[in-house]
Design an enzyme around this catalytic site. Sequence first.
Site, PDB file in Angstrom:
ATOM      1  N   ASP A  37      44.246  47.998  35.717  1.00  0.00           N
ATOM      2  CA  ASP A  37      44.960  47.809  36.982  1.00  0.00           C
ATOM      3  C   ASP A  37      43.911  47.715  38.080  1.00  0.00           C
ATOM      4  O   ASP A  37      42.722  47.959  37.828  1.00  0.00           O
ATOM      5  CB  ASP A  37      45.909  48.988  37.256  1.00  0.00           C
ATOM      6  CG  ASP A  37      47.117  48.595  38.111  1.00  0.00           C
ATOM      7  OD1 ASP A  37      46.900  48.232  39.281  1.00  0.00           O
ATOM      8  OD2 ASP A  37      48.250  48.637  37.601  1.00  0.00           O
ATOM      9  N   ASP A  63      41.206  42.787  38.276  1.00  0.00           N
ATOM     10  CA  ASP A  63      42.003  41.870  39.089  1.00  0.00           C
ATOM     11  C   ASP A  63      42.339  40.696  38.193  1.00  0.00           C
ATOM     12  O   ASP A  63      41.490  39.818  37.952  1.00  0.00           O
ATOM     13  CB  ASP A  63      41.217  41.420  40.317  1.00  0.00           C
ATOM     14  CG  ASP A  63      41.995  40.456  41.199  1.00  0.00           C
ATOM     15  OD1 ASP A  63      43.051  39.956  40.760  1.00  0.00           O
ATOM     16  OD2 ASP A  63      41.552  40.190  42.336  1.00  0.00           O
ATOM     17  N   VAL A  64      43.550  40.686  37.675  1.00  0.00           N
ATOM     18  CA  VAL A  64      43.918  39.691  36.655  1.00  0.00           C
ATOM     19  C   VAL A  64      43.942  38.265  37.180  1.00  0.00           C
ATOM     20  O   VAL A  64      44.010  37.318  36.398  1.00  0.00           O
ATOM     21  CB  VAL A  64      45.282  40.030  36.017  1.00  0.00           C
ATOM     22  CG1 VAL A  64      45.207  41.315  35.217  1.00  0.00           C
ATOM     23  CG2 VAL A  64      46.376  40.109  37.087  1.00  0.00           C
ATOM     24  N   ASN A  90      51.417  42.309  31.797  1.00  0.00           N
ATOM     25  CA  ASN A  90      52.470  42.907  32.610  1.00  0.00           C
ATOM     26  C   ASN A  90      52.242  42.780  34.111  1.00  0.00           C
ATOM     27  O   ASN A  90      53.197  42.804  34.884  1.00  0.00           O
ATOM     28  CB  ASN A  90      52.599  44.392  32.239  1.00  0.00           C
ATOM     29  CG  ASN A  90      53.476  45.157  33.209  1.00  0.00           C
ATOM     30  OD1 ASN A  90      54.696  44.980  33.240  1.00  0.00           O
ATOM     31  ND2 ASN A  90      52.852  46.002  34.040  1.00  0.00           N
ATOM     32  N   TYR A 155      57.801  33.814  43.403  1.00  0.00           N
ATOM     33  CA  TYR A 155      58.029  34.740  42.296  1.00  0.00           C
ATOM     34  C   TYR A 155      58.887  34.076  41.218  1.00  0.00           C
ATOM     35  O   TYR A 155      58.564  34.111  40.026  1.00  0.00           O
ATOM     36  CB  TYR A 155      58.711  36.001  42.817  1.00  0.00           C
ATOM     37  CG  TYR A 155      58.955  37.059  41.769  1.00  0.00           C
ATOM     38  CD1 TYR A 155      57.924  37.885  41.337  1.00  0.00           C
ATOM     39  CD2 TYR A 155      60.220  37.233  41.208  1.00  0.00           C
ATOM     40  CE1 TYR A 155      58.140  38.862  40.380  1.00  0.00           C
ATOM     41  CE2 TYR A 155      60.451  38.213  40.240  1.00  0.00           C
ATOM     42  CZ  TYR A 155      59.403  39.026  39.833  1.00  0.00           C
ATOM     43  OH  TYR A 155      59.632  39.988  38.869  1.00  0.00           O
ATOM     44  N   LYS A 159      57.761  33.122  37.328  1.00  0.00           N
ATOM     45  CA  LYS A 159      58.428  33.723  36.182  1.00  0.00           C
ATOM     46  C   LYS A 159      59.105  32.677  35.287  1.00  0.00           C
ATOM     47  O   LYS A 159      59.163  32.832  34.068  1.00  0.00           O
ATOM     48  CB  LYS A 159      59.430  34.776  36.650  1.00  0.00           C
ATOM     49  CG  LYS A 159      58.777  35.983  37.331  1.00  0.00           C
ATOM     50  CD  LYS A 159      57.736  36.647  36.435  1.00  0.00           C
ATOM     51  CE  LYS A 159      57.142  37.889  37.065  1.00  0.00           C
ATOM     52  NZ  LYS A 159      56.166  38.566  36.180  1.00  0.00           N
TER      53      LYS A 159
END
Length: 299
Positions: A37, A63-64, A90, A155, A159
Amino acid sequence: MKDLRNKNCIITGAANGIGKSFSLALAQEGMNLFITDIDMENLEKVKKEVEDIGVIVYTASCDVSKLEDVQTIAEEFYSKFESLDMLINNAGIVIGGNLFEITLDDWKKVLDVNLWSIIYSLKTFLPKMLDVHNGHIVNVASAAGLLGTTDPLPYITSKFAVVGLSEALFGQLFSYGINVSVVVPTYIRTNIYEKCKIRYSQKLIDDVGKDKLNEISRSLLIEMQKKAMDPDRAVKKYIKGIKNNQLYIYDSKAVLKGLLLKGANQEAFEEFLKDYNKQNQEATRIHFLKYGIDIDKYK
């Protein structure tokens, strides 16, 4: 993956919410964990809880949205574990506001974290999984990735992309011995919306003040959270679906009803979308009126 004992798992966005619940529940199943995270303070708290359960756990800041960070945690992971059995993508964010106030930079940030992070993860971890013909990839999407709800458009877009990516991967990786699941949360009691930035029109900011607007918006989200599902309860359902090698994993039958309507009756589904948005707008309008603000004046 019926028996998770002594298997190795990476979880991104594990400091809070669904990621934290996944960490604790999988630890109870006996999995060894590598959790990441950017919120290291809370991540270390999760690590302590996992250690108390009695499994191996490592933490790393990641930091993805940055490929180099994902590559770094891969190096760290394989320095600790020989193989990766489960990869849980996630991490996710929301930036709120309507289409006219959300900037292109906002769009890029949301897509970088919610979508590109998974692409980076796949490019980084998938090759070794393919080498051993083993593993399970779990992508956390949203009901907003199946139904065009009232969530912010970046968002929803991200998704929907995660759902499509996961569905295609499921078919393409099956023959290589790799399973793919996409988790479709409905409304879960996490802090993703409490932490999100919200964009307002400049006139609304000038008249009310940004701090006041944030306070009102947060109070609305807190009120909505009262009806949300506890993440620990939701994750139990997700793990059951993972063990059953399901492609789609839901926590509510309401999503299935929406999908059925979407496929069976287009006109009814279109009316559903309109009504759902109207109800959401009305609930927001009434909430702001409690603070003496008529947001309809700012449309």
